[in-house]
Enzyme design. Structure first.
Site, PDB file in Angstrom:
ATOM      1  N   LYS A   1      40.267  39.130  41.982  1.00  0.00           N
ATOM      2  CA  LYS A   1      39.992  38.473  43.252  1.00  0.00           C
ATOM      3  C   LYS A   1      41.212  37.761  43.815  1.00  0.00           C
ATOM      4  O   LYS A   1      41.383  37.673  45.035  1.00  0.00           O
ATOM      5  CB  LYS A   1      38.822  37.500  43.103  1.00  0.00           C
ATOM      6  CG  LYS A   1      37.576  38.106  42.473  1.00  0.00           C
ATOM      7  CD  LYS A   1      37.171  39.424  43.111  1.00  0.00           C
ATOM      8  CE  LYS A   1      35.981  40.053  42.420  1.00  0.00           C
ATOM      9  NZ  LYS A   1      35.722  41.424  42.853  1.00  0.00           N
TER      10      LYS A   1
ATOM     11  N   GLU B   1      37.788  28.672  46.684  1.00  0.00           N
ATOM     12  CA  GLU B   1      37.590  29.007  48.088  1.00  0.00           C
ATOM     13  C   GLU B   1      36.780  27.907  48.749  1.00  0.00           C
ATOM     14  O   GLU B   1      36.013  27.202  48.083  1.00  0.00           O
ATOM     15  CB  GLU B   1      36.807  30.320  48.238  1.00  0.00           C
ATOM     16  CG  GLU B   1      37.572  31.575  47.986  1.00  0.00           C
ATOM     17  CD  GLU B   1      36.704  32.806  48.204  1.00  0.00           C
ATOM     18  OE1 GLU B   1      37.259  33.909  48.139  1.00  0.00           O
ATOM     19  OE2 GLU B   1      35.480  32.664  48.433  1.00  0.00           O
TER      20      GLU B   1
ATOM     21  N   HIS C   1      23.417  34.611  43.640  1.00  0.00           N
ATOM     22  CA  HIS C   1      24.364  35.656  44.011  1.00  0.00           C
ATOM     23  C   HIS C   1      23.928  37.048  43.555  1.00  0.00           C
ATOM     24  O   HIS C   1      24.733  37.979  43.544  1.00  0.00           O
ATOM     25  CB  HIS C   1      25.767  35.332  43.481  1.00  0.00           C
ATOM     26  CG  HIS C   1      26.223  33.942  43.792  1.00  0.00           C
ATOM     27  ND1 HIS C   1      26.615  33.560  45.063  1.00  0.00           N
ATOM     28  CD2 HIS C   1      26.320  32.835  43.019  1.00  0.00           C
ATOM     29  CE1 HIS C   1      26.955  32.279  45.048  1.00  0.00           C
ATOM     30  NE2 HIS C   1      26.778  31.819  43.829  1.00  0.00           N
TER      31      HIS C   1
ATOM     32  N   ARG D   1      33.551  51.063  43.974  1.00  0.00           N
ATOM     33  CA  ARG D   1      32.561  51.968  43.375  1.00  0.00           C
ATOM     34  C   ARG D   1      31.445  52.176  44.377  1.00  0.00           C
ATOM     35  O   ARG D   1      31.458  51.598  45.476  1.00  0.00           O
ATOM     36  CB  ARG D   1      31.978  51.342  42.104  1.00  0.00           C
ATOM     37  CG  ARG D   1      31.437  49.937  42.338  1.00  0.00           C
ATOM     38  CD  ARG D   1      30.719  49.349  41.147  1.00  0.00           C
ATOM     39  NE  ARG D   1      30.454  47.938  41.283  1.00  0.00           N
ATOM     40  CZ  ARG D   1      29.469  47.395  41.985  1.00  0.00           C
ATOM     41  NH1 ARG D   1      28.651  48.177  42.658  1.00  0.00           N
ATOM     42  NH2 ARG D   1      29.289  46.086  42.025  1.00  0.00           N
TER      43      ARG D   1
END
Length: 504
Positions: free
Chosen positions: A116, A200, A235, A291
């Site tokens: 990330k 973040e 999530h 993917r």
């Protein structure tokens, strides 16, 4: 085109790949753990190779075993499905080093987008707007507090090697940082073998919108519009739909162009998904999944494109043969994940043996699943049992069709998230399209009061009928000489009843 491929996965995604491959005249090799000996993907493939083991680490994550199976069966390519080794750059390199074709993006693209921190750097360099935050891992809680002061609270702590909702914690004030940091780092280390974290800015009231992209190896790329994936808990997605109610044609074009820029920046080839956070009309790059996504069927339903077929074509070296203007969208599609979990008890895992299965049907209803009677549902593998997908001429029809399909679905032996999905679908805010990523967690999920007497009555009727069948079975046999029940059921009754009965 390939003559034989190996699918390095299990369950419904293995079946999904096998079905398209068979239609294309491609032979399929399945691999399986000891616990999947009776699984449907082993029966539908042309060849099935045992991997041994009863856990992911000793079966579907064992690179040596999978490569050995490919060599022994003469497979020319490996399709990783999703999960397991699908986003493992090392495995992709080993596949290509072995002279096989990797049905997925180049290993370098996987490595960049799978990290990330590296993906944020790459996107910033390409001019793609990312969620505000840092571009370097933070070493410890103290450094995280210092970095958070410049980013601004609330803060999302995220695993650098993360995905699937693992290694994420939300911090709203400095006092929460140390505990959240250590918990997220430990979870990331356990899930990915990498405890690095970055920060973040956490955006409240956002929507999770992703764009499906496809690139060939000749410099061509297209996108297939968006999927809305905001109905999620911790999530983890529960309901996905396409198109999104907040995306119009102009915004779709902007997001699609940004997604294609993101893929081109890392030399992407194959099918992938660029995920964005949307807030008040603006969108920010979140991550790229290198993917096929679990929710790809909703895109297939509104575009009429078989994405697995396109994956195979591109991996075999073919050009796309069409441009963006060829992609059109029709109607609305919704997908509900059927997970073995108890939504009325904090979505805790539900285990057991499937003793009954009724699949819904009717126009434009699709159930992607590998469920069968006798399937043992444990804790070793992912709890997703399948996906229910519907299409409608518009969103309202798709919602009503999904409600009807969920009402028909019956999975006996474990609890599933279907009741939660029904409550979401029937909620006025969802009907209006007025929801965000916090919507599901804000709902108080509980069985409606009117269900309780119905459940009690159904249980009483079941007990009465079962007792009556047991009482009448011997007499029915004596009168007619036969019984409209299976031999096994009658044998069980005879064994339990001692001298009663006389055989079937």
């Amino acid at each position: 085109m390939f003559e034989r491929i190996l699918i390095a996965n299990r369950g419904e995604i293995a079946l999904r790949v096998i079905r398209t491959a068979r239609e294309m005249g491609i032979e399929c090799v399945a691999v399986y753990a000891d616990t999947d000996r009776r699984a449907l993907h082993t029966r539908m493939a042309h060849v099935a190779v045992p991997l041994g083991g009863k856990t992911p680490a000793t079966s579907y994550l064992d690179m040596d075993k999978i490569l050995a199976a490919a060599e022994a069966t003469g497979a020319q390519a490996i399709h990783p499905g999703y999960g397991f080794l699908s986003e493992n750059a090392e495995f992709a390199r080993r596949v290509t080093d072995a002279g096989l074709t990797w049905i997925g993006p180049p290993p370098d693209a996987i490595a960049t987008m799978g990290d990330k921190v590296e993906s944020r750097r790459a996107m910033l360099a390409a001019g793609v707007r990312v969620v505000p935050g840092g571009v370097d891992p933070v070493a410890d809680p103290r450094a995280a507090v210092d970095a958070a002061e410049s980013i601004g609270y609330p803060i999302a702590i995220k695993a650098a090697a993360g995905g699937g909702g693992k290694g994420i914690r939300i911090v709203r004030e400095p006092a929460e940082m140390e505990g959240a940091f250590r918990t997220a780092s430990g979870e990331a280390l356990s899930a990915f073998g990498d405890g690095r974290l970055y920060l973040e800015r956490y955006l409240d009231h956002t929507r999770h919108i992703e764009i499906q992209v496809l690139f060939d190896g000749h410099g061509n790329g297209v996108h297939f519009g968006e999927r809305e994936c905001s109905i999620q808990r911790r999530h983890q997605k529960l309901i996905e739909e396409s198109p999104s109610v907040v995306v119009d044609d102009a915004l779709r074009a902007r997001m699609g162009a940004t997604a294609l820029s993101a893929g081109a920046a890392v030399g992407y080839v194959g099918a992938g998904t660029v995920e964005f956070l949307w807030s008040t009309g603006e969108f920010y790059f979140l991550e790229m999944n290198t993917r096929l996504q679990v929710e790809h069927p909703v895109t297939e339903m509104v575009t009429g494109v078989d994405l697995v077929r396109e994956q195979l074509r591109v991996a075999a070296g073919e050009e796309l043969g069409y441009g963006q203007e060829a992609i059109s969208f029709r109607g609305h599609s919704i997908e509900v994940r059927i997970n073995a979990e108890d939504p009325m008890n904090g979505f805790l895992p539900s285990t057991g043996t499937l003793h009954n299965l009724r699949a819904p049907g009717g126009p434009w209803v699709r159930l992607d699943t590998a469920m069968y009677r006798g399937l043992e549902v444990g804790l070793a593998f992912d709890p997703m049992l399948g996906k229910l997908i519907v299409w409608g001429a518009d969103r309202d029809q798709a919602i009503r069709r999904m409600e009807r399909a969920l009402a028909e679905l019956n999975v006996g032996g474990v609890r599933t998230g279907a009741p939660a999905a029904l409550q979401v679908l029937g909620h006025p805010s969802f009907r209006r399209g007025d929801y965000d990523t916090q919507f599901l967690e804000s709902l108080e999920l509980a069985p409606p009061e009117e269900w309780e007497p119905l459940v009690a009555a159904a249980a009483a009727i079941y007990r009465h009928r079962r007792a009556r069948r047991r009482a009448l079975a011997p007499r029915a046999t004596e009168r007619a000489g036969w019984l409209n029940r299976s031999r096994r059921a009658w044998s069980d009754h005879t064994r339990r009843g001692g001298e009663q009965g006389g055989g079937a």
